[in-house]
Design an enzyme around this catalytic site. Structure first.
Site, PDB file in Angstrom:
ATOM      1  N   ASP A 136       0.813  -1.223   0.000  1.00  0.00           N
ATOM      2  CA  ASP A 136       0.000   0.000   0.000  1.00  0.00           C
ATOM      3  C   ASP A 136       0.847   1.275   0.000  1.00  0.00           C
ATOM      4  O   ASP A 136       0.308   2.373   0.082  1.00  0.00           O
ATOM      5  CB  ASP A 136      -0.914   0.030   1.240  1.00  0.00           C
ATOM      6  CG  ASP A 136      -2.252  -0.684   0.993  1.00  0.00           C
ATOM      7  OD1 ASP A 136      -2.674  -0.785  -0.180  1.00  0.00           O
ATOM      8  OD2 ASP A 136      -2.871  -1.125   1.982  1.00  0.00           O
ATOM      9  N   ARG A 172      -9.781   5.555  10.937  1.00  0.00           N
ATOM     10  CA  ARG A 172      -8.327   5.437  10.989  1.00  0.00           C
ATOM     11  C   ARG A 172      -7.714   6.402  12.019  1.00  0.00           C
ATOM     12  O   ARG A 172      -7.192   5.972  13.031  1.00  0.00           O
ATOM     13  CB  ARG A 172      -7.729   5.674   9.600  1.00  0.00           C
ATOM     14  CG  ARG A 172      -8.242   4.690   8.526  1.00  0.00           C
ATOM     15  CD  ARG A 172      -7.722   3.290   8.750  1.00  0.00           C
ATOM     16  NE  ARG A 172      -8.172   2.339   7.749  1.00  0.00           N
ATOM     17  CZ  ARG A 172      -7.569   2.098   6.600  1.00  0.00           C
ATOM     18  NH1 ARG A 172      -6.466   2.736   6.284  1.00  0.00           N
ATOM     19  NH2 ARG A 172      -8.062   1.201   5.751  1.00  0.00           N
ATOM     20  N   HIS A 221     -11.307   7.122   4.829  1.00  0.00           N
ATOM     21  CA  HIS A 221     -10.395   8.264   4.985  1.00  0.00           C
ATOM     22  C   HIS A 221     -11.149   9.520   4.545  1.00  0.00           C
ATOM     23  O   HIS A 221     -11.950   9.459   3.606  1.00  0.00           O
ATOM     24  CB  HIS A 221      -9.168   8.135   4.066  1.00  0.00           C
ATOM     25  CG  HIS A 221      -8.047   7.303   4.593  1.00  0.00           C
ATOM     26  ND1 HIS A 221      -7.286   6.491   3.778  1.00  0.00           N
ATOM     27  CD2 HIS A 221      -7.513   7.188   5.837  1.00  0.00           C
ATOM     28  CE1 HIS A 221      -6.345   5.893   4.507  1.00  0.00           C
ATOM     29  NE2 HIS A 221      -6.464   6.295   5.752  1.00  0.00           N
ATOM     30  N   CYS A 242      -5.097   9.672  -3.148  1.00  0.00           N
ATOM     31  CA  CYS A 242      -4.360   8.718  -2.304  1.00  0.00           C
ATOM     32  C   CYS A 242      -2.918   8.556  -2.783  1.00  0.00           C
ATOM     33  O   CYS A 242      -2.023   8.276  -1.989  1.00  0.00           O
ATOM     34  CB  CYS A 242      -5.022   7.346  -2.331  1.00  0.00           C
ATOM     35  SG  CYS A 242      -6.687   7.297  -1.675  1.00  0.00           S
ATOM     36  N   ARG A 291       0.563  -1.770   7.631  1.00  0.00           N
ATOM     37  CA  ARG A 291       1.110  -0.534   7.060  1.00  0.00           C
ATOM     38  C   ARG A 291       2.051   0.208   8.012  1.00  0.00           C
ATOM     39  O   ARG A 291       2.600   1.252   7.628  1.00  0.00           O
ATOM     40  CB  ARG A 291      -0.034   0.405   6.614  1.00  0.00           C
ATOM     41  CG  ARG A 291      -0.945  -0.187   5.548  1.00  0.00           C
ATOM     42  CD  ARG A 291      -1.811   0.873   4.877  1.00  0.00           C
ATOM     43  NE  ARG A 291      -1.022   1.805   4.067  1.00  0.00           N
ATOM     44  CZ  ARG A 291      -1.516   2.873   3.463  1.00  0.00           C
ATOM     45  NH1 ARG A 291      -2.806   3.163   3.569  1.00  0.00           N
ATOM     46  NH2 ARG A 291      -0.742   3.668   2.753  1.00  0.00           N
TER      47      ARG A 291
END
Ligand code: ARG
Length: 285
Positions: A84, A155, A184, A278, A109
């Protein structure tokens, strides 16, 4: 009468006023180790194959488009085992040359946070802050002029909002996301200029919707189809707005407001729940 802190825009009164692009600096990360090997959002299905070559070609087209629009793109080397990492927006938040590091919610991550911060340290950024609380960089922190909009709900820890406000010395407005498909802030809201945004109201809690109406009464509102096409995962330079091709309703609304919408095809990255924004971390020096 109470004073309403509304962020007004001259364009609401005069939509024909020409839009002006300002050159930007971006950090991007090529999807050379990109894959969907785990699932941490509803878009990710590790059972579905990913075309790595196509993902790279789509990403390169986005990078080339930025460059052709006059923007500067720096790159960070992708690391093996971090599929990612292509989503550079999550790597940090940079305002006035100050770098707030990212601390990820998921173990998959975690290593991206120090990897991005070390890029900044190697590239001359002296004012950096390693965060105490979880925050996923510009995935949840969006800068609108001299204000920061901050997502939470899936998140970023809401306690990070106060940490960011103290570090940057700018007002931070917290917004709560309620739909896991828009996990997000940058999947549900995009900054267009220093005082204009577009967003998908249904992605936010009742209270946060009210805050957004209060601050941005003239905002462009996205419908479900545009939001599902990831149309809010957009990048604006003040005039050109790069966003997924499939968000046709937003293309029309942007054009009506004098913007230049530019359709981008990033279908392979959508398998991981990401698109234009992103892949892009803005370096505000
Ligand atoms: N698979 C990644 C995740 O779920 C996608 C991140 C997308 N990035 C963003 N800025 N919204 O964390």
């Amino acid at each position: 009468m109470p004073v309403t802190d509304t962020i007004g825009s001259p364009h609401a009164a005069n939509p024909r006023r020409p839009r002006v692009a300002t050159p930007r600096r971006f950090l991007m990360c090529a999807p050379r180790h990109y894959d969907v090997t785990y699932s941490i959002n509803p878009w990710m299905d590790p059972g579905k194959p990913v075309d790595a070559g196509l993902a790279l070609a789509q990403w390169e087209a986005l990078r080339d488009r930025y460059v052709s629009l006059g923007h500067r793109v720096d790159v960070i080397d992708p690391l093996e085992g971090l599929p990612d990492m292509v989503f550079a927006a999550n790597g940090a938040t940079v305002v006035d040359g100050k770098v707030l590091g990212a601390r990820f919610r998921h173990a998959e991550r975690t290593a991206e946070g120090p990897a991005y911060l070390s890029w900044f340290l190697r590239n001359g950024y002296t004012d950096t802050h390693w965060p105490e609380y979880i925050n996923e960089g510009e995935g949840d922190y969006l800068v609108v002029g001299r204000r920061i909009l901050a997502g939470t709900g899936f998140r970023t820890d809401p306690r990070s909002h106060a940490e960011a406000q103290e570090y940057f010395g700018l007002p931070v407005t917290g917004l709560t996301l309620v739909n896991p498909r828009f996990y997000h802030l940058d999947t549900a809201l995009a900054v267009l200029t220093d005082d204009e945004i577009m967003y998908y109201p249904e992605a936010f809690s009742e209270g946060s919707r009210s805050v957004l109406r209060e601050l941005f009464p003239d905002a462009i509102l996205a419908d479900a189809q545009d939001a599902d096409a990831f149309g809010l995962n957009a990048l604006s330079d003040g005039r050109n707005v790069l966003l997924p091709e499939a968000a046709t309703g937003l293309h029309r609304k942007l054009r009506e407001r004098g913007f230049e919408p530019i359709g981008v095809e990033l279908g392979e990255l959508l398998h991981a729940g990401g698109s234009v924004k992103c892949c892009t971390l803005e370096l505000r020096d």
